[in-house]
Motif scaffolding. Sequence first.
Motif, PDB file in Angstrom:
ATOM      1  N   TRP A 198       0.840  -1.207   0.000  1.00 29.45           N
ATOM      2  CA  TRP A 198       0.000   0.000   0.000  1.00 29.45           C
ATOM      3  C   TRP A 198       0.866   1.245   0.000  1.00 29.45           C
ATOM      4  CZ3 TRP A 198      -2.516   2.406   4.901  1.00 29.45           C
ATOM      5  CH2 TRP A 198      -3.379   3.449   4.538  1.00 29.45           C
ATOM      6  N   ILE A 229       3.502   0.546   2.873  1.00 26.17           N
ATOM      7  CA  ILE A 229       2.977   0.038   4.144  1.00 26.17           C
ATOM      8  C   ILE A 229       2.350  -1.324   3.905  1.00 26.17           C
ATOM      9  CG2 ILE A 229       1.285   0.486   5.985  1.00 26.17           C
ATOM     10  CD1 ILE A 229       1.554   3.519   5.115  1.00 26.17           C
ATOM     11  N   ALA A 231      -0.536  -3.584   4.775  1.00 26.40           N
ATOM     12  CA  ALA A 231      -1.855  -3.289   5.335  1.00 26.40           C
ATOM     13  C   ALA A 231      -2.588  -4.538   5.826  1.00 26.40           C
ATOM     14  CB  ALA A 231      -2.706  -2.569   4.293  1.00 26.40           C
ATOM     15  N   GLU A 232      -2.007  -5.702   5.673  1.00 27.12           N
ATOM     16  CA  GLU A 232      -2.688  -6.931   6.094  1.00 27.12           C
ATOM     17  C   GLU A 232      -1.964  -7.501   7.312  1.00 27.12           C
ATOM     18  OE1 GLU A 232      -5.593  -9.199   6.270  1.00 27.12           O
ATOM     19  OE2 GLU A 232      -5.538  -8.523   4.197  1.00 27.12           O
ATOM     20  N   LEU A 233      -2.722  -7.794   8.367  1.00 23.98           N
ATOM     21  CA  LEU A 233      -2.117  -8.330   9.587  1.00 23.98           C
ATOM     22  C   LEU A 233      -1.240  -9.532   9.243  1.00 23.98           C
ATOM     23  CD1 LEU A 233      -1.906  -8.396  12.710  1.00 23.98           C
ATOM     24  CD2 LEU A 233      -3.904  -9.878  12.711  1.00 23.98           C
ATOM     25  N   CYS A 234       0.042  -9.428   9.585  1.00 26.10           N
ATOM     26  CA  CYS A 234       0.972 -10.484   9.153  1.00 26.10           C
ATOM     27  C   CYS A 234       1.825 -11.005  10.301  1.00 26.10           C
ATOM     28  CB  CYS A 234       1.848  -9.968   8.004  1.00 26.10           C
ATOM     29  SG  CYS A 234       2.781  -8.490   8.412  1.00 26.10           S
ATOM     30  N   GLY A 235       1.520 -10.586  11.531  1.00 25.36           N
ATOM     31  CA  GLY A 235       2.279 -11.091  12.663  1.00 25.36           C
ATOM     32  C   GLY A 235       2.630  -9.970  13.625  1.00 25.36           C
ATOM     33  N   PRO A 236       3.441 -10.284  14.630  1.00 24.80           N
ATOM     34  CA  PRO A 236       3.717  -9.312  15.693  1.00 24.80           C
ATOM     35  C   PRO A 236       4.288  -7.979  15.196  1.00 24.80           C
ATOM     36  CG  PRO A 236       4.572 -11.471  16.287  1.00 24.80           C
ATOM     37  CD  PRO A 236       4.071 -11.573  14.885  1.00 24.80           C
ATOM     38  N   TYR A 237       5.156  -8.020  14.207  1.00 28.15           N
ATOM     39  CA  TYR A 237       5.821  -6.791  13.761  1.00 28.15           C
ATOM     40  C   TYR A 237       5.131  -6.174  12.549  1.00 28.15           C
ATOM     41  CZ  TYR A 237       9.463  -7.686  17.140  1.00 28.15           C
ATOM     42  OH  TYR A 237      10.131  -7.875  18.320  1.00 28.15           O
ATOM     43  N   HIS A 238       3.856  -6.501  12.369  1.00 28.35           N
ATOM     44  CA  HIS A 238       3.091  -5.980  11.237  1.00 28.35           C
ATOM     45  C   HIS A 238       3.196  -4.458  11.142  1.00 28.35           C
ATOM     46  CE1 HIS A 238      -0.237  -4.950   8.652  1.00 28.35           C
ATOM     47  NE2 HIS A 238      -1.019  -4.577   9.643  1.00 28.35           N
ATOM     48  N   GLY A 239       3.087  -3.794  12.291  1.00 30.46           N
ATOM     49  CA  GLY A 239       3.153  -2.331  12.297  1.00 30.46           C
ATOM     50  C   GLY A 239       4.493  -1.789  11.834  1.00 30.46           C
ATOM     51  N   GLY A 240       5.517  -2.614  11.951  1.00 23.51           N
ATOM     52  CA  GLY A 240       6.859  -2.177  11.553  1.00 23.51           C
ATOM     53  C   GLY A 240       7.221  -2.589  10.140  1.00 23.51           C
ATOM     54  N   ARG A 242       7.395  -1.850   6.919  1.00 22.92           N
ATOM     55  CA  ARG A 242       7.298  -0.696   6.032  1.00 22.92           C
ATOM     56  C   ARG A 242       8.554  -0.617   5.177  1.00 22.92           C
ATOM     57  NH1 ARG A 242       3.668   3.006   8.697  1.00 22.92           N
ATOM     58  NH2 ARG A 242       4.503   4.794   7.598  1.00 22.92           N
TER      59      ARG A 242
ATOM     60  N   ARG B  69       4.404  -6.602  21.248  1.00 24.72           N
ATOM     61  CA  ARG B  69       3.645  -6.592  19.991  1.00 24.72           C
ATOM     62  C   ARG B  69       2.765  -7.831  19.826  1.00 24.72           C
ATOM     63  NH1 ARG B  69       8.469  -4.231  19.297  1.00 24.72           N
ATOM     64  NH2 ARG B  69       8.570  -2.278  18.123  1.00 24.72           N
ATOM     65  N   ASP B  70       3.272  -8.992  20.214  1.00 20.66           N
ATOM     66  CA  ASP B  70       2.442 -10.196  20.046  1.00 20.66           C
ATOM     67  C   ASP B  70       1.255 -10.166  21.014  1.00 20.66           C
ATOM     68  OD1 ASP B  70       4.388 -12.652  21.932  1.00 20.66           O
ATOM     69  OD2 ASP B  70       4.187 -10.493  22.157  1.00 20.66           O
ATOM     70  N   ASN B  73      -1.450  -8.077  19.513  1.00 19.27           N
ATOM     71  CA  ASN B  73      -2.255  -8.823  18.534  1.00 19.27           C
ATOM     72  C   ASN B  73      -3.224  -9.778  19.222  1.00 19.27           C
ATOM     73  OD1 ASN B  73      -0.953  -7.483  16.529  1.00 19.27           O
ATOM     74  ND2 ASN B  73       0.197  -9.227  15.728  1.00 19.27           N
ATOM     75  N   LEU B 150      -1.581 -17.064   8.410  1.00 16.11           N
ATOM     76  CA  LEU B 150      -1.139 -16.542   9.702  1.00 16.11           C
ATOM     77  C   LEU B 150      -1.706 -17.374  10.850  1.00 16.11           C
ATOM     78  CD1 LEU B 150       0.467 -14.262  11.091  1.00 16.11           C
ATOM     79  CD2 LEU B 150      -1.664 -12.978  11.239  1.00 16.11           C
ATOM     80  N   ASP B 384      -8.486  -2.313   4.980  1.00 16.19           N
ATOM     81  CA  ASP B 384      -7.536  -2.689   6.033  1.00 16.19           C
ATOM     82  C   ASP B 384      -6.856  -1.497   6.691  1.00 16.19           C
ATOM     83  OD1 ASP B 384      -7.518  -5.364   6.773  1.00 16.19           O
ATOM     84  OD2 ASP B 384      -6.511  -5.966   4.934  1.00 16.19           O
ATOM     85  N   PRO B 452      -2.593   1.881   8.778  1.00 19.36           N
ATOM     86  CA  PRO B 452      -3.278   0.595   8.633  1.00 19.36           C
ATOM     87  C   PRO B 452      -3.875   0.162   9.964  1.00 19.36           C
ATOM     88  CG  PRO B 452      -0.914   0.247   8.697  1.00 19.36           C
ATOM     89  CD  PRO B 452      -1.135   1.726   8.756  1.00 19.36           C
ATOM     90  N   VAL B 455      -2.209  -2.373  14.052  1.00 21.54           N
ATOM     91  CA  VAL B 455      -0.785  -2.110  14.260  1.00 21.54           C
ATOM     92  C   VAL B 455      -0.570  -1.577  15.666  1.00 21.54           C
ATOM     93  CG1 VAL B 455      -0.193  -1.708  11.844  1.00 21.54           C
ATOM     94  CG2 VAL B 455      -1.021   0.192  13.221  1.00 21.54           C
ATOM     95  N   ALA B 456       0.526  -1.997  16.285  1.00 21.18           N
ATOM     96  CA  ALA B 456       0.849  -1.532  17.626  1.00 21.18           C
ATOM     97  C   ALA B 456       1.713  -0.274  17.560  1.00 21.18           C
ATOM     98  CB  ALA B 456       1.581  -2.623  18.394  1.00 21.18           C
ATOM     99  N   GLU B 457       2.287  -0.008  16.387  1.00 19.97           N
ATOM    100  CA  GLU B 457       3.135   1.186  16.240  1.00 19.97           C
ATOM    101  C   GLU B 457       2.773   1.864  14.927  1.00 19.97           C
ATOM    102  OE1 GLU B 457       7.054  -0.644  16.156  1.00 19.97           O
ATOM    103  OE2 GLU B 457       5.984  -2.376  15.384  1.00 19.97           O
TER     104      GLU B 457
END
Lengths: 267, 541
Positions: A198, A229, A231-240, A242, B69-70, B73, B150, B384, B452, B455-457
């Motif tokens: 995205w 970015i 945009a699809e939840l992909c695991g713990p570091y999804h937000g990072g 980029r 982070r986990d 989620n 996932l 999303d 998005p 996201v936690a960050e």
Amino acid sequence: MLNKNIYLILIISLVFSVSFWIGFNVNLLPAEASINAPIYDELFKILFIIGLIIFIGMTIAVIYSLFKFRKRNDQIGDGIALEGNLSLEIVWTIIPSIIVLLIGLYSYNIYDRMGGMKELNHNHEMMSSNTEKIWAGISQTSDNEIAINNLSIEVSAMQFAFLFNYPKGNFISGELHVPVDQKVSMKMESKDVIHAFWVPEFRIKQDIIPGQPTILNFTPTKVGKYPIICAELCGPYHGGMRASIIVEEESDYNEWFNKNKKPEVNL
Amino acid sequence: MTISIDPQKTNNESLQPKGWLRYFSFSLDHKVIGIQYLVCGFLFYLIGGTLASAIRIELASPMSDFMPRDVYNQVLTLHGTIMIFLWIVPVVNGAFGNYLIPFYVGARDMAFPRLNAVAFWLIPPSGLMLVASYFVEGAAQAGWTAYPPLSITTPQSGQIIWIMSVLLLGGSSIFGGINFIATIIKLRRPGLKLMRLPMYCWAMLGTSLLVVLSTPVLAGTLILLSFDIIANTGFFNPVLGGNVVVYQHLFWFYSHPAVYIMVLPAFGLVSEILPVHARKPLFGYTTMVFSIMGIVVLGLVVWAHHMFTSGTPPWMRLFFTIATAFIAVPTGIKFFNWVATLWGGKISINSAMLFSCGFIINFVFGGITGVALAQVPFDIHVHDTYFVVAHFHYIVYGGTVFIIFSSIYHWFPKVTGKMLNEKLGILHFAITFIGFNLCFAPQHWLGLNGMPRRVAEYDPQFQFVNQISSLGALLMAISTIPFLINVFLSVRNGKDAGDNPWNALTPEWLTSSPPPVENWEGEAPLVEEPYGYGKEISERK
């Protein structure tokens, strides 16, 4: 009665004026940096104005009813026994139907201009010779035109990074560099879970699906650095997850490309 | 042709516990089961709300600094699952449906009282199991959608418990749906025609059809997903030749109708509340019925609008755009009819009415963004993102939860025989309405500009707007306090309500408050004009 109608016309005019003014003067979107962006923003503006007219109109109707028809302390009994009005109900069935239909046709037109209705099949230049199914993304070019003038890039997504392979230069980069005003054609694959590519300034997004390559084509129009970015939840570091897309003048892009290019190794 | 069934004794009263112990028993009384659903659902709402607060605390700063982070989620997965499967669906269907439907059809109880009790008693253990899954090593963290791969690759024990819990809750939902259909179709009092039923019956009939048609698909899908996790099958695992997009089709075949399972009963409830407090007949009864059925039909054929960026072919995107956009038509009819119901009434501005009007305003806003999201090109940019988060919270919180509160204020006198305090009620509404809009309106901008969801960050440029949103969430949390105080004080010391404090015409108000075990002392009344306001008493049937 005449007075009531004048007030009604005044209020409707005011709702329309305010909605149009907000629609044309309040920008809620980020910068436009691709061919798609102004087309998208045109649709956004129309939907925004129609939405404002309906929302402001309904809110006024509800709040007005609460004040105008509220029960005074001395009142007893009920309101008027009005159970329906067929002509009124037909009107507010047909008008929304027409509005929805027109919005649908207009958005189809926008989508077509964005290249969304192009059937993408497997004659992408980066495709291997086997008949692999390509899933539709967005393309501004037809299959026959595809890839002749396009810059072709292969995108690999994995937890939690994007990698960009430039087949013509035989190298992989963590940053996506593209020349301004040139069509870019990307074939995207995921190594693990579902991701999404995205770029908000381009108004494009496409899921990257494991086991099913997807295609995304775009033409950047503005030099600058923009975020990519997931945009699809992909695991713990999804937000990072980029990366950056750097849109540069052709000369700058060529300089960067030549610096990174590797000779092909023939075994 | 309707079949009337002689009222049977469904409860052996001598074996039933008395007082508050009834609510901890396997009671077969539909009213007890309704309250069980409501209180149980509300407890889960408090848990889900606590999780929501944790999410908003995390998002008050751009870095992931409040929880790992986990864990973040896991929290968002649990929040979504609890709020949908343990709060909104059970309460708006199970609680009010169980309490009201037998009254409305003139029955002594539901068609299958034991099945009814089983449907409720599946919920507490499933809910506890779901909450307990958070404490096992590796709780579910793939979101409430549990998309593979996932959900296959994340820690498996929590995900399996999550699937088991949702399967049981789905079973409960199906039992309830079957029961409502049977009750409404077969248990109507002789002489009560379908087109004379209160609107909530139609809403529950439509909702139950959706439940029965779509929930088994989710159950089957989750069973296949559990096979992939436990037995290494390859239904959805791309490594073994599975197809992840098929999962999305199957999942959304249930989960989009689930939105209507959450909002249609709310449409029914608001149709009961507005006429009473506006002292006017429900405007356009027939079009209201047809619009409910229109929403049911269209609701089953719009699921792929959740998948516009998933690699769906162009023709499919086009079809689902048009189908989705057309849901606005029957929905719009209902909203115009509600406003027409208010128009020219003698409106009592009380808590129930304010929450219902708040619902109309919020839902119109959410509906407008919904029509926008139905357009493929629009959706591609905001799918999303926080724009979608804002949209569905406007629908499910601004819509359904507002109506749940409105309904509690409206029917509390019937259930307890006591009135709720209006001042506290209006304070509750004001804080909720301001907090809710402060929390979710700014999120539209966040989504449009590049934040998005899940996201936690996030990019530091979004911090200020996120803090406004978190402030709104704080107000929403605070708004629960006057409500709880009000309920606890009113149950004990509230003003006596009498049998019919609102002077309403629907059948539940034609019996004592609280009602007797089998609803009426004598024969059930035949109410052919549940909305006959404004007519002389002699004109009413």
